[in-house]
Design a protein around this motif. Structure first.
Motif, short mmCIF file in Angstrom:
data_model
loop_
_atom_site.label_atom_id
_atom_site.label_comp_id
_atom_site.label_asym_id
_atom_site.label_seq_id
_atom_site.Cartn_x
_atom_site.Cartn_y
_atom_site.Cartn_z
N SER A 1 39.99 -3.06 91.11
CA SER A 1 39.94 -1.96 90.35
C SER A 1 41.01 -1.93 89.18
CB SER A 1 40.59 -0.81 91.47
OG SER A 1 41.86 -1.03 91.61
N GLU A 2 40.75 -1.04 88.22
CA GLU A 2 41.85 -1.06 87.10
C GLU A 2 41.85 0.36 86.57
OE1 GLU A 2 44.11 -2.58 84.61
OE2 GLU A 2 42.92 -4.01 85.40
N GLN A 3 42.95 0.61 85.95
CA GLN A 3 43.42 2.13 85.65
C GLN A 3 43.92 1.87 84.33
OE1 GLN A 3 46.57 4.27 87.52
NE2 GLN A 3 44.83 5.52 88.20
N THR A 4 43.34 2.78 83.24
CA THR A 4 44.00 2.87 82.09
C THR A 4 44.66 4.21 81.98
OG1 THR A 4 42.33 1.71 80.97
CG2 THR A 4 43.38 2.87 79.48
N ASN A 5 45.97 4.45 81.41
CA ASN A 5 46.51 5.71 81.45
C ASN A 5 46.81 6.27 80.16
OD1 ASN A 5 46.76 5.50 84.39
ND2 ASN A 5 48.27 3.99 83.90
N PHE A 6 46.89 7.48 79.85
CA PHE A 6 47.14 8.14 78.59
C PHE A 6 48.22 9.20 78.99
CE2 PHE A 6 42.90 6.54 78.26
CZ PHE A 6 43.27 5.65 77.19
N PHE A 7 49.19 9.24 78.08
CA PHE A 7 50.18 10.47 78.27
C PHE A 7 50.46 11.07 76.81
CE2 PHE A 7 54.58 12.11 78.47
CZ PHE A 7 54.52 12.86 79.47
N LYS A 8 49.65 12.30 76.81
CA LYS A 8 49.54 12.90 75.41
C LYS A 8 50.30 14.33 75.43
CE LYS A 8 45.26 13.24 73.78
NZ LYS A 8 43.95 13.45 73.58
N LYS A 9 50.86 14.53 74.37
CA LYS A 9 51.85 15.84 74.13
C LYS A 9 51.23 16.46 72.88
CE LYS A 9 56.45 17.27 73.75
NZ LYS A 9 57.84 16.57 73.86
N SER A 10 50.81 17.54 73.02
CA SER A 10 50.34 18.35 71.64
C SER A 10 50.73 19.64 71.61
CB SER A 10 48.80 18.31 71.52
OG SER A 10 48.30 18.69 72.62
N LYS A 11 51.08 20.15 70.23
CA LYS A 11 51.57 21.60 70.11
C LYS A 11 50.34 22.46 70.82
CE LYS A 11 55.46 22.60 67.94
NZ LYS A 11 56.70 22.72 69.06
N VAL A 12 50.75 23.71 71.26
CA VAL A 12 49.94 24.34 71.77
C VAL A 12 49.96 25.53 70.66
CG1 VAL A 12 49.44 26.44 73.37
CG2 VAL A 12 50.11 24.09 74.17
#
Length: 188
Positions: A172-183
């Motif tokens: 198994s393998e996992q790719t992670n993203f942590f995104k922050k965007s203005k609402v």
């Protein structure tokens, strides 16, 4: 007056009829609020490499079959695009796949070939199908929070390789993203 109007109108027509589309290299993509090129490219790069190395060093034989990637996020994500890019890269890396969805059509062609209506040099041979030894499946999940006018997303893409003989998850393998965007419109 009429002449100055035409002088003004001609450039306006040319500008309004031209397209604002341009092409860029995927490597030059910028981060967006939605799932985009950066997430696809990073997922494909990490997953393909990891699975290719596992196949070449641990398994060394067998055939893979792909199952649909499940999107459990709030975003529209074209999972087929990710799947196709990973399959393309793994095929280039000489990782063998089978497509069991063509079996029914191939079986009909083999039966038709036995009728004598197909020349012997192009007739499909019976008994050459390959069975998958492993199945790849996966999920895209997310956690979303809103803080101080920002949307904060933690997105994970997880792939699993399952042995069809034992039902054991062998990789198994996992790719992670942590995104922050203005609402937009926050605080009204």
């Amino acid at each position: 007056m009429q002449k100055s109007f035409i002088i003004f109108l001609v450039p306006f027509i040319f500008v309004s009829c031209s397209t604002a589309t341009s092409y860029q290299k995927p490597e030059d993509a910028k981060a967006t609020k939605q799932w985009g090129v950066i997430e696809v490219k990073e997922t494909v790069k990490s997953m393909s490499h990891s699975l290719s190395v596992y196949y070449k060093t641990e398994l060394k034989s067998g055939y893979f079959e792909w199952r649909s990637l499940q999107n459990s996020t709030s975003e529209h994500i074209d999972t087929k695009l990710i799947t196709n890019e990973i399959l393309n890269q793994l095929t280039k890396d000489k990782v063998p796949f089978v497509d069991t969805t063509v079996r029914e059509h191939a079986t009909k062609e083999m039966a038709f070939g036995k009728t004598g209506m197909v020349s012997s040099d192009s007739r499909l041979s019976v008994g050459k199908f390959k069975s998958p030894s492993h199945q790849i499946k996966g999920e895209i999940n997310e956690v979303v929070n809103y803080e101080s006018g920002n949307k904060i997303q933690y997105i994970t893409v997880t792939l699993f390789l399952v042995s069809l003989e034992t039902n054991q998850i062998v990789w198994s393998e996992q790719t992670n993203f942590f995104k922050k965007s203005k609402v937009e419109g926050y605080g009204f």
